[in-house]
Design a protein around this motif. Structure first.
Motif, mmCIF file in Angstrom:
data_model
loop_
_atom_site.group_PDB
_atom_site.id
_atom_site.type_symbol
_atom_site.label_atom_id
_atom_site.label_comp_id
_atom_site.label_asym_id
_atom_site.label_seq_id
_atom_site.Cartn_x
_atom_site.Cartn_y
_atom_site.Cartn_z
ATOM 1 N N GLN A 55 0.724 -1.216 -0.074
ATOM 2 C CA GLN A 55 0.000 -0.016 0.011
ATOM 3 C C GLN A 55 0.882 1.352 -0.033
ATOM 4 O OE1 GLN A 55 -0.341 2.383 2.655
ATOM 5 N NE2 GLN A 55 1.139 1.653 3.470
ATOM 6 N N GLY A 56 0.230 2.462 -0.199
ATOM 7 C CA GLY A 56 1.045 3.702 -0.164
ATOM 8 C C GLY A 56 1.335 4.396 -1.308
ATOM 9 N N LEU A 76 -0.422 4.211 10.516
ATOM 10 C CA LEU A 76 1.021 4.068 9.908
ATOM 11 C C LEU A 76 1.960 4.139 10.994
ATOM 12 C CD1 LEU A 76 1.213 6.152 6.674
ATOM 13 C CD2 LEU A 76 1.404 3.773 7.066
ATOM 14 N N HIS A 116 4.148 7.347 11.032
ATOM 15 C CA HIS A 116 3.427 8.389 11.671
ATOM 16 C C HIS A 116 3.738 8.567 13.202
ATOM 17 C CE1 HIS A 116 0.992 9.216 7.790
ATOM 18 N NE2 HIS A 116 2.063 9.714 7.554
ATOM 19 N N TYR A 125 -6.454 11.605 3.709
ATOM 20 C CA TYR A 125 -5.566 10.969 2.669
ATOM 21 C C TYR A 125 -6.115 10.477 1.335
ATOM 22 C CZ TYR A 125 -6.755 6.432 4.179
ATOM 23 O OH TYR A 125 -7.472 5.185 4.259
ATOM 24 N N SER A 173 -3.023 15.830 1.026
ATOM 25 C CA SER A 173 -1.841 16.057 0.242
ATOM 26 C C SER A 173 -2.241 15.492 -1.243
ATOM 27 C CB SER A 173 -0.595 15.494 0.824
ATOM 28 O OG SER A 173 -0.773 14.072 0.444
ATOM 29 N N ASP A 219 -7.211 13.422 9.018
ATOM 30 C CA ASP A 219 -6.047 13.013 7.939
ATOM 31 C C ASP A 219 -6.941 12.587 6.664
ATOM 32 O OD1 ASP A 219 -4.473 11.803 6.335
ATOM 33 O OD2 ASP A 219 -3.650 10.192 7.559
ATOM 34 N N PHE A 253 -7.674 4.054 7.948
ATOM 35 C CA PHE A 253 -6.424 3.537 7.616
ATOM 36 C C PHE A 253 -5.885 2.842 8.686
ATOM 37 C CE2 PHE A 253 -2.258 2.901 6.711
ATOM 38 C CZ PHE A 253 -1.923 2.664 5.564
ATOM 39 N N GLY A 290 3.321 17.724 2.515
ATOM 40 C CA GLY A 290 2.388 16.677 2.942
ATOM 41 C C GLY A 290 2.089 16.255 4.176
ATOM 42 N N PHE A 291 1.364 15.283 4.349
ATOM 43 C CA PHE A 291 0.813 15.251 5.640
ATOM 44 C C PHE A 291 1.692 15.088 6.878
ATOM 45 C CE2 PHE A 291 -0.388 12.157 9.064
ATOM 46 C CZ PHE A 291 -1.759 12.469 9.538
ATOM 47 N N ALA A 292 2.930 14.211 6.664
ATOM 48 C CA ALA A 292 3.962 13.961 7.795
ATOM 49 C C ALA A 292 4.283 15.420 8.078
ATOM 50 C CB ALA A 292 4.897 12.989 7.055
ATOM 51 N N SER A 332 -0.383 13.098 -2.384
ATOM 52 C CA SER A 332 0.287 11.750 -2.363
ATOM 53 C C SER A 332 -0.277 10.731 -2.989
ATOM 54 C CB SER A 332 0.872 11.620 -0.977
ATOM 55 O OG SER A 332 1.888 12.409 -0.818
ATOM 56 N N LYS A 333 -1.882 10.727 -2.711
ATOM 57 C CA LYS A 333 -2.592 9.449 -3.398
ATOM 58 C C LYS A 333 -3.217 10.127 -4.692
ATOM 59 C CE LYS A 333 -2.754 6.736 0.255
ATOM 60 N NZ LYS A 333 -1.618 5.754 0.342
ATOM 61 N N ARG A 366 5.650 15.907 -2.905
ATOM 62 C CA ARG A 366 5.580 16.436 -1.530
ATOM 63 C C ARG A 366 5.221 17.868 -1.620
ATOM 64 N NH1 ARG A 366 5.286 12.545 0.590
ATOM 65 N NH2 ARG A 366 5.360 13.894 2.283
HETATM 66 C C1 LIG Z 1 -2.714 7.384 6.351
HETATM 67 C C2 LIG Z 1 -1.954 8.105 5.424
HETATM 68 N N1 LIG Z 1 -2.028 9.242 5.573
HETATM 69 C C3 LIG Z 1 -1.318 10.449 5.061
HETATM 70 C C4 LIG Z 1 -0.703 9.685 3.842
HETATM 71 C C5 LIG Z 1 0.064 10.984 2.922
HETATM 72 O O1 LIG Z 1 1.269 11.120 3.475
HETATM 73 P P1 LIG Z 1 2.081 12.163 3.004
HETATM 74 O O2 LIG Z 1 1.265 13.518 2.550
HETATM 75 O O3 LIG Z 1 3.199 12.732 3.921
HETATM 76 O O4 LIG Z 1 2.752 11.744 1.723
HETATM 77 C C6 LIG Z 1 -0.690 8.560 3.362
HETATM 78 C C7 LIG Z 1 0.147 8.099 2.474
HETATM 79 O O5 LIG Z 1 -0.306 8.651 1.183
HETATM 80 C C8 LIG Z 1 -1.238 7.484 4.302
HETATM 81 O O6 LIG Z 1 -1.356 6.354 3.964
#
Ligand SMILES: Cc1ncc(COP(=O)(O)O)c(C=O)c1O
Length: 487
Positions: free
Chosen positions: A124-125, A218, A221, A291, A318, A289, A261, A190-192, A320-321, A328
């Motif tokens: 995943q991810g 995660l 995180h 996501y 973000s 979140d 998640f 991004g989220f992190a 990211s998905k 980023r």
């Molecule tokens: C649960 C979750 N939160 C947030 C994100 C986004 O993280 P980031 O924006 O730091 O890439 C992801 C991955 O894409 C995720 O799996």
């Protein structure tokens, strides 16, 4: 302990010397010895192994010890077992090593030696990287560059470019029901990064721990929060998302309301209002979140929790998905009282998110290309999820897909106690996957759930069918973890 056995040629077609040594018990010693014999070529692919009873007699061990060792090696993919033809060395010539699992803090599943990249990546991810809208991005980037005033090439505003904050204000209201204004949005990488800005390093941000988090999430995180000095307190999750009624004294909670998640349940309507009420009563805050909120397949996405109370919910999102985690680029939608604190933590200048990428994303959204891309990807991922569900119904009906039809991953619920062996079998067959245990909060009070987290968005369109086929091959059979039929 040392025990050796020389097997006669007529039993297995080859002389075999097995050395049972080591302090880990006889079962472990036999597994090691058999693995070594296969790896070293002394047991060739296709070779039939002796029945449990005769090998047990030869080695002076219990019959169950041999049965367990065979079962483990079948699950790992070293051996195969078929009714009527006994247990044999698997035809596959070489073991493959699993890639380390991203975001997993427990460390990788260690598989047999000899490194090779997984042939099928279902971790995943990651969105389908082959689908990045290169032409649209390039067109937006070019337009952004052509139209950018000179000041764009100087130091950037830490809040982010106003063009992007305006575009996001309109987009998030339209698509996610978010109620905000450009001066409540701070662009981040991004989220992190958003989490880091909120909690700072060692307490620099506007929020303080402890932070309630979902008991599955995660590890990456949680680790990030831990290094920022924030204690995380696990909140149980069920099919309706986080059990927010169990929130106690914490003043902040991190949730994935649209699609828990990784377990996959959306936060129940009553819990949505309950958690906002809790935040009001507590003087606290909910971190949302969001996501994968745009990817719901069975109905229109449920709006963001933030829309219920913009002063009590911080939304983090973000690309990211939707586009790629490589960009980023993300956003924080903040209650007014946190804006200054986040900007102070971020610093005087934009030091994270490329200003040109910000302008490019703004153009992508305003031109409608972002919507078109998300629509296209929604159709693609929906069809992949449907294919996954159909393949399981046909090939492994005992394995349930849990959670709602949404997002870029699905959880396959496994019989208790089978997750580790299923992961080993997958690694052996070159299928990279995550297990549910890797996402579990170490202090979670609820019992372990066994499951595989399948990132069906990760392979390219061309590679998906083969990845799905390989996945079906490694799933544990009905009622067991792969106990061989021979004996
Ligand atoms: C649960 C979750 N939160 C947030 C994100 C986004 O993280 P980031 O924006 O730091 O890439 C992801 C991955 O894409 C995720 O799996």
């Amino acid at each position: 302990m040392a025990k050796s056995w020389v097997n006669s040629a007529e039993r297995i077609g080859a002389d075999l010397h097995l050395e049972l040594s080591g302090s880990g018990g006889r079962r472990a010693a036999l597994i090691d010895a058999l693995r070594a014999a296969v790896r070293g070529g002394r047991l060739a692919p296709g070779t039939r192994l002796p029945p449990y009873r005769s090998l047990a007699e030869d080695l002076g061990v219990a019959r169950n010890t041999v049965a367990d060792a065979y079962a483990e090696l079948v699950a790992e993919g070293w051996l195969t077992a078929r009714q009527g033809s006994g247990t044999r060395v698997a035809e596959r010539a070489r073991p493959l090593r699993a890639q380390p699992m991203r975001h997993a803090v427990k460390g990788p599943v260690t598989a047999p030696p000899r490194a090779r990249a997984p042939r099928h990546d279902l971790r995943q991810g990651t969105p389908d990287a082959s689908a990045f809208p290169r032409a649209a991005w390039l067109a937006s980037y070019r337009r952004a560059l052509q139209q950018a005033p000179d000041e764009v090439f100087g130091p950037g505003d830490p809040a982010g470019r106003v063009e992007l904050r305006e575009a996001l204000t309109e987009y998030l209201a339209r698509v996610r029901g978010v109620r905000t204004a450009p001066d409540r949005i701070v662009i981040c990488s991004g989220f992190a990064h958003g989490l880091r800005l909120l909690f700072g390093q060692g307490g620099g941000g506007p929020l303080r721990g402890p932070l309630a988090v979902e008991s599955y999430g995660l590890g990456f995180h949680r680790e990030l929060l831990r290094t920022a000095g924030v204690r995380t307190v696990p909140l149980p999750v069920d099919e309706h998302g986080a059990c927010v009624e169990e929130l106690t004294r914490e003043r902040a909670v991190l949730l994935t309301p649209a699609h828990q998640f990784p377990t996959g349940g959306p936060l129940h309507a009553e819990r949505r209002t309950a958690v906002v009420d809790w935040a009001r009563a507590q003087g606290g805050v909910v971190l949302e979140d969001d996501y994968d909120g745009e990817f719901r397949y069975d109905r229109k996405p449920v709006g963001a929790l933030q829309g219920l109370d913009p002063e009590r919910v911080i939304l983090l999102g973000s690309v990211s998905k939707s586009l790629s985690p490589a960009l980023r680029l993300g956003w924080m939608v903040l209650p007014e009282r946190y804006v200054e604190g986040v900007l102070t933590t971020k610093g005087e200048r934009e030091a994270w998110a490329s200003v040109l990428d910000q302008l490019s994303l703004a153009d992508l959204i305003v031109s409608g290309s972002y919507d078109r891309h998300v629509r296209r990807m929604r159709q693609r991922y929906r069809s992949r999820r449907d294919r996954l569900v159909a393949a399981l119904a046909a090939r492994a009906p005992h394995i349930e897909v849990t959670g709602v039809a949404a997002g870029l991953h699905a959880v396959l619920r496994l019989p208790p106690g089978t997750e580790r062996t299923a992961l080993k079998a997958a690694a052996w067959q070159g299928v990279a996957l995550d297990g549910l245990a890797d996402f579990r909060h170490p202090e979670a009070a609820t019992a372990d759930q066994d499951g595989l987290v399948v990132g069906y968005a990760t392979p390219s369109e061309a590679a998906f069918a083969a990845a799905l086929e390989a996945l079906c091959e490694v799933l544990p059979p009905d009622g067991s973890a792969g106990v061989p039929a021979a004996g």
